[in-house]
Design a protein around this motif. Structure first.
Motif, PDB file in Angstrom:
ATOM      1  N   PRO A   1      -6.894   2.125  -1.072  1.00 22.48           N
ATOM      2  CA  PRO A   1      -6.084   2.502   0.098  1.00 22.48           C
ATOM      3  C   PRO A   1      -5.404   1.276   0.709  1.00 22.48           C
ATOM      4  O   PRO A   1      -5.951   0.165   0.651  1.00 22.48           O
ATOM      5  CB  PRO A   1      -7.110   3.085   1.070  1.00 22.48           C
TER       6      PRO A   1
ATOM      7  N   GLY B   1      -0.364  -0.735  -0.417  1.00 19.53           N
ATOM      8  CA  GLY B   1       1.102  -0.715  -0.342  1.00 19.53           C
ATOM      9  C   GLY B   1       1.768   0.179  -1.371  1.00 19.53           C
ATOM     10  O   GLY B   1       2.947   0.008  -1.690  1.00 19.53           O
TER      11      GLY B   1
ATOM     12  N   SER C   1       4.621   2.094   0.269  1.00 15.07           N
ATOM     13  CA  SER C   1       5.702   1.153   0.587  1.00 15.07           C
ATOM     14  C   SER C   1       6.479   0.803  -0.678  1.00 15.07           C
ATOM     15  O   SER C   1       7.705   0.667  -0.652  1.00 15.07           O
ATOM     16  CB  SER C   1       5.130  -0.133   1.190  1.00 15.07           C
TER      17      SER C   1
ATOM     18  N   VAL D   1       4.017   5.655   5.692  1.00 10.05           N
ATOM     19  CA  VAL D   1       3.387   4.361   5.456  1.00 10.05           C
ATOM     20  C   VAL D   1       2.637   3.966   6.722  1.00 10.05           C
ATOM     21  O   VAL D   1       3.175   4.071   7.817  1.00 10.05           O
ATOM     22  CB  VAL D   1       4.459   3.289   5.142  1.00 10.05           C
TER      23      VAL D   1
ATOM     24  N   TYR E   1      -3.585   2.254   7.951  1.00 10.38           N
ATOM     25  CA  TYR E   1      -4.945   2.772   7.931  1.00 10.38           C
ATOM     26  C   TYR E   1      -5.137   3.496   6.598  1.00 10.38           C
ATOM     27  O   TYR E   1      -4.173   3.990   6.014  1.00 10.38           O
ATOM     28  CB  TYR E   1      -5.228   3.694   9.112  1.00 10.38           C
ATOM     29  N   PRO E   2      -6.368   3.513   6.106  1.00  9.19           N
ATOM     30  CA  PRO E   2      -6.592   4.063   4.759  1.00  9.19           C
ATOM     31  C   PRO E   2      -6.316   5.563   4.685  1.00  9.19           C
ATOM     32  O   PRO E   2      -6.422   6.261   5.695  1.00  9.19           O
ATOM     33  CB  PRO E   2      -8.063   3.789   4.488  1.00  9.19           C
TER      34      PRO E   2
ATOM     35  N   THR F   1      -3.528   7.200   4.174  1.00  8.75           N
ATOM     36  CA  THR F   1      -2.321   7.680   4.840  1.00  8.75           C
ATOM     37  C   THR F   1      -1.668   8.751   3.994  1.00  8.75           C
ATOM     38  O   THR F   1      -1.162   9.750   4.498  1.00  8.75           O
ATOM     39  CB  THR F   1      -1.313   6.526   4.996  1.00  8.75           C
ATOM     40  N   THR F   2      -1.687   8.499   2.693  1.00  8.18           N
ATOM     41  CA  THR F   2      -1.066   9.457   1.782  1.00  8.18           C
ATOM     42  C   THR F   2      -2.094  10.522   1.426  1.00  8.18           C
ATOM     43  O   THR F   2      -3.173  10.219   0.932  1.00  8.18           O
ATOM     44  CB  THR F   2      -0.572   8.728   0.515  1.00  8.18           C
TER      45      THR F   2
ATOM     46  N   GLY G   1      -4.826   6.733  -2.051  1.00  9.80           N
ATOM     47  CA  GLY G   1      -5.671   5.628  -2.482  1.00  9.80           C
ATOM     48  C   GLY G   1      -6.986   6.101  -3.062  1.00  9.80           C
ATOM     49  O   GLY G   1      -7.551   7.109  -2.654  1.00  9.80           O
TER      50      GLY G   1
ATOM     51  N   ALA H   1       7.612  -5.362   1.296  1.00  7.20           N
ATOM     52  CA  ALA H   1       8.173  -5.671   2.607  1.00  7.20           C
ATOM     53  C   ALA H   1       9.503  -6.417   2.498  1.00  7.20           C
ATOM     54  O   ALA H   1      10.473  -6.044   3.157  1.00  7.20           O
ATOM     55  CB  ALA H   1       7.174  -6.490   3.423  1.00  7.20           C
TER      56      ALA H   1
HETATM   57  N1  LIG Z   1       3.116  -7.954   4.434  1.00  7.85           N
HETATM   58  C1  LIG Z   1       3.259  -6.894   3.701  1.00  7.85           C
HETATM   59  N2  LIG Z   1       2.753  -5.710   4.129  1.00  7.85           N
HETATM   60  C2  LIG Z   1       2.901  -4.635   3.337  1.00  7.85           C
HETATM   61  C3  LIG Z   1       3.578  -4.679   2.085  1.00  7.85           C
HETATM   62  N3  LIG Z   1       3.567  -3.469   1.526  1.00  7.85           N
HETATM   63  C4  LIG Z   1       2.892  -2.655   2.390  1.00  7.85           C
HETATM   64  N4  LIG Z   1       2.496  -3.333   3.486  1.00  7.85           N
HETATM   65  C5  LIG Z   1       1.756  -2.788   4.638  1.00  7.85           C
HETATM   66  O1  LIG Z   1       0.488  -2.317   4.183  1.00  7.85           O
HETATM   67  C6  LIG Z   1       0.092  -1.156   4.927  1.00  7.85           C
HETATM   68  C7  LIG Z   1      -0.259  -0.016   3.974  1.00  7.85           C
HETATM   69  O2  LIG Z   1       0.896   0.386   3.262  1.00  7.85           O
HETATM   70  P1  LIG Z   1       1.017   1.774   2.533  1.00  7.85           P
HETATM   71  O3  LIG Z   1       2.272   1.695   1.755  1.00  7.85           O
HETATM   72  O4  LIG Z   1       0.822   2.881   3.468  1.00  7.85           O
HETATM   73  O5  LIG Z   1      -0.249   1.680   1.569  1.00  7.85           O
HETATM   74  P2  LIG Z   1      -0.825   2.810   0.580  1.00  7.85           P
HETATM   75  O6  LIG Z   1      -1.343   2.080  -0.595  1.00  7.85           O
HETATM   76  O7  LIG Z   1       0.194   3.829   0.324  1.00  7.85           O
HETATM   77  O8  LIG Z   1      -2.029   3.396   1.418  1.00  7.85           O
HETATM   78  P3  LIG Z   1      -2.806   4.819   1.229  1.00  7.85           P
HETATM   79  O9  LIG Z   1      -1.759   5.874   1.128  1.00  7.85           O
HETATM   80  O10 LIG Z   1      -3.618   4.948   2.460  1.00  7.85           O
HETATM   81  O11 LIG Z   1      -3.634   4.682   0.019  1.00  7.85           O
HETATM   82  C8  LIG Z   1       1.274  -0.831   5.837  1.00  7.85           C
HETATM   83  O12 LIG Z   1       1.024  -1.361   7.126  1.00  7.85           O
HETATM   84  C9  LIG Z   1       2.440  -1.565   5.209  1.00  7.85           C
HETATM   85  O13 LIG Z   1       3.413  -1.943   6.145  1.00  7.85           O
HETATM   86  C10 LIG Z   1       4.117  -5.971   1.693  1.00  7.85           C
HETATM   87  O14 LIG Z   1       4.731  -6.142   0.634  1.00  7.85           O
HETATM   88  N5  LIG Z   1       3.921  -7.013   2.514  1.00  7.85           N
END
Ligand SMILES: Nc1nc2c(ncn2[C@@H]2O[C@H](COP(=O)(O)OP(=O)(O)OP(=O)(O)O)[C@@H](O)[C@H]2O)c(=O)[nH]1
Ligand SMILES: [Mg+2]
Length: 436
Positions: free
Chosen positions: A167, A170, A173, A185, A188-189, A191-192, A214, A313
């Motif tokens: 989780p 990213g 993202s 996005v 917190y874990p 989200t998806t 995740g 990002a």
């Molecule tokens: N600094 C930085 N933060 C990032 C990057 N990619 C994602 N984040 C941050 O990481 C956090 C989680 O991002 P998500 O894309 O929701 O992660 P996920 O893997 O989809 O999470 P789940 O759906 O919960 O499994 C968010 O606050 C994003 O803004 C990155 O390349 N750089």
């Protein structure tokens, strides 16, 4: 996953009627029988086409009909066949019979075809019914009525690659960066909650990527959102293993994270452990991430997995990663296509009970006989013609209808209904079960 549905009505073409006619000769009032056969009606066929991506067309138009066969004529002129109607659907379309729910076909390969409604056979002309005792048959067969049914189409879009990881690494993202998908996005874990799909343009080689919720340790045993999502990954050819390079909210070792996910994949299904993987070190923009990236890169090289350091990002590293993933997906697709059987034959859908004869008692001296094959024999008979009716009676007896009726208790003089026609039961003595 992304599902698109439509319900449509398909009607094939009726068969043309056979012709009852006799040759005209100068000195003979009635020459030999020379009635041509009716033409076959066209089928309705579904064909999988990889250039299509939705079932949208079927939301606007719901009735589809193939061409009928034309009637036979004198002088042995047969009727023309009706054209098939070919409906193109996207690859990944699953077809069901709406009434029975029966699976008709899973059109998973380009060019694969299925006949969903068969055209009626043409009726035979009178020249086919000559026997030593019937030199001048006065009847011909009528055309066979076409099949018609409602079918349900369901498109299952399959991802070429799946973003897999713990989780908050990213994944969502990244899919947002790579495609037009705009998933939620958050830091917190979990989200998806449901998988998102995005189409990624990589030059000529666009591909579909899935962002799944995740995974955590124990996912294969049902922990977190577990099992359901591992199932989605089963059908994707490539795994994009995302690992977080940032220090995050606690000290984390990305290599240990990779091991957790690998173990869950393997525990879910042996072959997932061997599935091709590309490792994506994400958040390379974060403090201290470069150093972590170098360690992951070394580990990946040692384990024979391609590695890309990226930042969802800032966009860093995304372009070259997308290109490499596109190439890999393309290569995997070619491999899969080479391993596939080619689809030349056409599968024809036939409801199972066509040949079964069912006798139902409808009154003290009344019986109803049902069965696709024998009902068609009746429908194809010209009931106004005595010879044709006599011929039908023989065919029905040979098909086993008499035996079945007798078994059910029918006696001479009882009323028998088959399809639209009722008549009196009368033993022919033809019996037996050979074909009709
Ligand atoms: N600094 C930085 N933060 C990032 C990057 N990619 C994602 N984040 C941050 O990481 C956090 C989680 O991002 P998500 O894309 O929701 O992660 P996920 O893997 O989809 O999470 P789940 O759906 O919960 O499994 C968010 O606050 C994003 O803004 C990155 O390349 N750089
Ligand atoms: Mg997510």
């Amino acid at each position: 996953m992304f599902v698109d549905e439509a319900t449509i009505n398909v009607r094939a073409g009726n068969g043309g009627a056979g012709c009852a006619s006799f040759r005209r000769e100068a000195h003979v009032p009635k020459g030999g029988p020379d009635g041509g056969d009716g033409g076959r009606g066209g089928d309705v066929v579904l064909e999988a086409d990889q250039s299509l991506s939705t079932l949208l067309d079927f939301h606007y138009r719901r009735h589809f009909k193939a061409e009928r066969g034309t009637h036979g004529k004198g002088s042995q002129r047969d009727g023309a066949e009706g054209d098939d109607l070919v409906l193109r659907v996207p690859v990944g379309t699953v077809v069901r019979d709406r009434e029975t729910g029966e699976l008709i076909s899973d059109l998973s390969h380009h060019g694969q075809r299925v006949v969903v409604a068969r055209g009626g056979r043409g009726g035979r002309g009178n020249r086919h019914f000559v026997t030593p005792t019937r030199r001048a048959p006065s009847f011909a067969e009528l055309g066979e009525p076409a099949e018609e049914r409602w079918i349900e189409l369901e498109l299952k879009l399959l991802a070429d690659a799946a973003l897999v990881g713990l989780p908050s690494v990213g994944k969502s993202s990244l899919i947002a960066r790579m495609s037009a998908a705009r998933p939620k996005v958050a830091d917190y874990p979990f989200t998806t909650l449901v998988p998102n799909l995005g189409v990624v343009g990589a030059g000529e080689r666009s591909f579909v990527v899935a962002d799944v919720p995740g995974l955590i340790e124990g996912a294969s045993e049902g922990a977190g959102l577990g099992h359901a999502f591992l199932r989605h990954i089963e059908r994707t050819a490539l795994i994009l293993h995302v690992v977080d390079l940032s220090g995050g909210w606690e000290q984390r070792d990305p290599i240990a994270d990779i091991a957790v996910i690998d173990a869950e994949l393997a525990a879910h299904a042996e072959e997932l452990a061997d599935r091709p993987q590309i490792v994506l070190g994400n958040k390379v923009d974060a403090d201290g991430a470069r150093e972590a990236s170098e360690r992951v890169a070394a580990w990946a090289e040692e384990h024979g997995r391609p590695y890309f350091a990226v930042s969802a990002a800032t966009g860093e590293g995304i372009e070259s990663m997308v290109r490499a993933v596109g190439e890999r997906v393309h290569a995997l697709r070619e491999e899969a296509a080479a391993a596939e059987p080619t689809y030349e034959g056409v599968y024809v859908y036939e409801p199972a009970d066509e040949r079964t004869i069912t006798v139902t008692r409808a009154g003290s001296r009344e019986y109803v006989v049902t069965g696709g094959t024998i009902e068609r024999m009746v429908i194809m008979t010209d009931m106004n013609n005595e010879d044709a009716v006599a011929y039908l009676q023989q065919r029905l007896a040979r098909a086993g209808v008499e035996d079945a009726l007798r078994e059910a208790g029918a006696r001479d003089g009882d009323t028998i209904t088959i399809g639209p026609v009722s008549f009196e039961f009368e033993t022919t003595g033809t019996g037996g079960t050979s074909d009709g």
